[in-house]
Enzyme design. Structure first.
Site, PDB file in Angstrom:
ATOM      1  N   TYR A   1      51.859  37.332  46.549  1.00 39.69           N
ATOM      2  CA  TYR A   1      50.957  37.575  45.547  1.00 39.69           C
ATOM      3  C   TYR A   1      49.994  38.610  45.820  1.00 39.69           C
ATOM      4  O   TYR A   1      49.774  39.452  45.206  1.00 39.69           O
ATOM      5  CB  TYR A   1      50.114  36.150  45.547  1.00 39.69           C
ATOM      6  CG  TYR A   1      48.725  36.469  44.738  1.00 39.69           C
ATOM      7  CD1 TYR A   1      48.561  36.714  43.434  1.00 39.69           C
ATOM      8  CD2 TYR A   1      47.567  35.995  45.574  1.00 39.69           C
ATOM      9  CE1 TYR A   1      47.554  36.754  42.817  1.00 39.69           C
ATOM     10  CE2 TYR A   1      46.324  36.397  44.814  1.00 39.69           C
ATOM     11  CZ  TYR A   1      46.102  36.522  43.710  1.00 39.69           C
ATOM     12  OH  TYR A   1      45.096  36.669  42.691  1.00 39.69           O
TER      13      TYR A   1
ATOM     14  N   LYS B   1      49.440  42.397  43.821  1.00 38.49           N
ATOM     15  CA  LYS B   1      47.961  42.986  43.759  1.00 38.49           C
ATOM     16  C   LYS B   1      47.677  44.252  44.474  1.00 38.49           C
ATOM     17  O   LYS B   1      47.057  45.108  43.663  1.00 38.49           O
ATOM     18  CB  LYS B   1      46.891  41.910  44.025  1.00 38.49           C
ATOM     19  CG  LYS B   1      46.989  40.915  43.140  1.00 38.49           C
ATOM     20  CD  LYS B   1      46.512  41.013  41.763  1.00 38.49           C
ATOM     21  CE  LYS B   1      46.311  39.708  40.794  1.00 38.49           C
ATOM     22  NZ  LYS B   1      45.438  40.091  39.462  1.00 38.49           N
TER      23      LYS B   1
END
Ligand code: UFG
Length: 323
Positions: free
Chosen positions: A145, A149
């Site tokens: 994750y 980003k």
């Protein structure tokens, strides 16, 4: 630099989600015109504020035609955001987060949309070497994750330099609390405060404390909880301060850490419920302490968290949980 009071025509991707809906509500209150784009994969149609226009669909796909109408900016919240899930399903995260964002950036470029505010995360830093974490800290994400980003942040930097995009990435720490009818309601809840409050509402028997052998004062992990309204207001300031050709990154937190046990105690105080808690295994990939330095946001955006008190944050989440 735009002044904060100027009415802008904006697209909010992910505006049916927790943070996106609160931000949409605050943008509308500030007088902006908002179109929410959300595929409702995790968001809720009834979380979209009534005064926003709503389009259901993939953020990048919708943007590719919608932005031709001429918008001042995009606030890009739409993303997959579960750390554990990202380790099991990297493809879903690289495609869903990175590819979608690249296509959105291309749509913005093709249509001359000048500004972007992007939802980045503390997870881009990984295991911190220093506390509090400043934006200059090395970005070494420990989960997929955070890696996705960070990749998007790098892409935004290149687009800003090459194509004059005015961009701001906001790196959220632990967002909590609610704003009236807008709050956190994930189908699969993994976040600490809503889980603890589910015990108080009777939807869950007990809370599990993931590890009490961390090198912290009470042995449980420490996080920096920031009220979702303070966070939303930083987006309005980011929008007002974004400068063409620049990509600026800001950490958003209160600069104070609370342990899992302190959070549970605050929930007991607010709800009057005893909230049984048991110690369980550590959750894989959880750092011991994550606390933000938001000095840059305070100095450059004039942002100041006004709802930093943990009891107040929990009280707002509790009001929402009881709805
Ligand atoms: N925790 C428990 N029991 C639970 C749920 C959580 O003990 O049932 C603990 C976690 O182990 C952690 C703390 O409570 O120590 C906070 O956990 P959350 O899941 O609420 O939040 P995280 O800190 O794991 O992650 C959140 C966001 C990330 C972001 C990160 C940055 O979900 O996207 O904050 O601080 F990167």
């Amino acid at each position: 630099m735009d002044n904060e009071g100027t009415r802008q025509k904006l697209v909010v991707t992910g505006g049916a989600g927790y943070i996106g809906s609160v931000c949409t509500a605050r943008l509308l209150e500030a007088g902006h015109e908002v179109t929410v784009v959300d595929d409702l994969s995790t968001g809720h149609r009834d979380a979209v504020p009534d005064d926003a226009r709503f389009i259901e669909g993939d953020a990048a796909e919708v943007a590719s035609t919608l932005l031709a109408d001429g918008f001042d900016g995009v606030l890009h919240f739409a993303a997959k955001s579960l750390v554990g899930e990202s380790m099991q399903d990297p493809s879903g995260y690289w495609h869903g987060n990175v590819l979608t964002s690249l296509r959105l950036l291309d749509a913005m470029r093709a249509n001359g949309t000048p500004k972007l505010v992007f939802s980045s995360t503390a997870a881009t830093y990984g295991e911190p070497k220093e506390t509090p974490i400043a934006e200059s800290a090395p970005a070494e994400p420990t989960n997929t994750y955070g890696a996705t980003k960070l990749a998007i942040d790098h892409a935004i930097t290149s687009y800003a330099r090459a194509h004059g995009l005015a961009a701001v990435s906001l790196r959220y720490f632990n967002v909590a609390g609610a704003y009236g009818r807008y709050g956190e309601r994930h189908t699969t809840e993994t976040h600490l405060i809503p889980i603890v409050l589910q015990v108080a509402t009777g939807d869950r028997a007990q809370v599990q404390i993931y590890g009490d052998d961390y090198p912290t004062p009470d042995g449980t992990a420490v996080r920096d909880y920031i009220h979702v309204v303070d966070l939303a207001d930083a987006h309005l300031l980011a929008l007002a301060n974004a400068a063409a050709g620049e990509h600026t990154i800001y950490n958003l937190g209160n600069g104070t850490g609370f342990s899992v046990r302190q959070v549970i105690d605050a929930c007991r105080e607010v709800t009057g419920h005893e909230i049984p808690a048991v110690v369980a295994q550590r959750r894989a990939g959880d750092p011991a302490v994550l606390v933000a330095s938001s000095e840059r946001a305070q100095a450059e955006l004039g942002w100041k968290p006004e709802r930093a008190d943990l009891t107040g944050i929990v009280a707002d989440a509790w009001k929402f949980a009881q709805r």
